[in-house]
Design a protein around this motif. Sequence first.
Motif, PDB file in Angstrom:
ATOM      1  N   LYS A  98      -6.296  37.595 -35.906  1.00 62.00           N
ATOM      2  CA  LYS A  98      -5.651  36.310 -36.189  1.00 62.00           C
ATOM      3  C   LYS A  98      -4.993  35.677 -34.968  1.00 62.00           C
ATOM      4  O   LYS A  98      -4.601  34.504 -35.004  1.00 62.00           O
ATOM      5  N   LYS A 130      -4.974  43.467 -37.283  1.00 62.18           N
ATOM      6  CA  LYS A 130      -4.853  42.134 -37.888  1.00 62.18           C
ATOM      7  C   LYS A 130      -4.364  41.119 -36.861  1.00 62.18           C
ATOM      8  O   LYS A 130      -4.796  39.966 -36.844  1.00 62.18           O
ATOM      9  N   GLU A 169      -2.058  36.094 -33.817  1.00 64.27           N
ATOM     10  CA  GLU A 169      -0.681  35.705 -34.142  1.00 64.27           C
ATOM     11  C   GLU A 169       0.130  36.957 -34.446  1.00 64.27           C
ATOM     12  O   GLU A 169      -0.422  38.030 -34.697  1.00 64.27           O
TER      13      GLU A 169
END
Length: 346
Positions: free
Chosen positions: A116, A112, A118
Amino acid sequence: MKYLTLTVPCFNSEQYLKRCLDSLVIGGKDVEIIVVDDGSTDHTGEIADMYAKEFPDIVTVVHKENGGHGSGVNTGLKLATGKYFKVVDSDDWLDKKSYKKLLKKIKFWCDKEKIKQETICPDMLICDYTYNHLEEGIKKRMGYRNVFPMDKVYTWDQIGTFYPSQYLIMHALIYCTDTLRTSGIVLPEHTFFVDNLFAYCPLPYMKTLYYMDINLYQYYLGREDQSVNEKMLMARIEQHIKVTKLVANSVDLNKIKKQHPKLANYMCRNVSIMMAISSIHLLLRGDALAKLWYYKLWSDIKENNPKLYFRLRYTTLSGLTNLPGKLGKSATIKGYRIAKKIYKFQ
């Protein structure tokens, strides 16, 4: 990419190492296992090398001069390439089902993060563990459902209240490797009980947490030479006192309290537990030197940190280890015996 580094410090562990490593290699190429042979004089090193030969993409072996458990952890952390870092003692093992759940969760976060761009991964993971008294056929699971929210990333400000039997031991914790390095943790060599430093000093750096209600770590109890064995602890009490003082002086709890009061309260409670363990085992010894060490332990805390001393002496568990007179000392020891029988911590 390695999602998890598992460091296994070992010294003369030939009786247990296979059981430990068999439980770890099932993580496959998602993990790296760093076995630190700390100057063993039996077949520990040969067993480790055998696993490195069979699993070259997973197992790495470091042979070094004896430096103690802390030295093994330091070596593993220095070499770690995994996103997360965990210590597994060579006589312990991981539960297969829980281990796979853990890896699945870590891989989900890491993937993830890539998408993203981040930060997604929490700084610290907490899992349940089990005391295994194999010779007696007794198991005791220690969990944290009442303390930590489940299935969410959270901060120290969102935690609940610890029961008297609960505290964060090394075996319950998995740290983000980068965050752990940022904490600057370096464990002292040739010293027992350093796992207390490992489970305490990095905590203020762990800003985000995640609790998994899985029975991951299987902690073996029963060896006569274990540091938590009562006789061994009394024999090594001077080292426990040393580590207790290092823990007590390692962070400024007043500073932490301004940012995270719940964390500061827990950390004070942790120091209290260590003070209680040192004090109780000094009372169990009962000789003149033990009495001198007992006085010195408390007086040093009072001199170096008066505010912490007041809290430890009058508002926490450790204060109950200094009850007046023979009846007070007897009550303290009796209470310890009852707790030991209930919680099976030794």
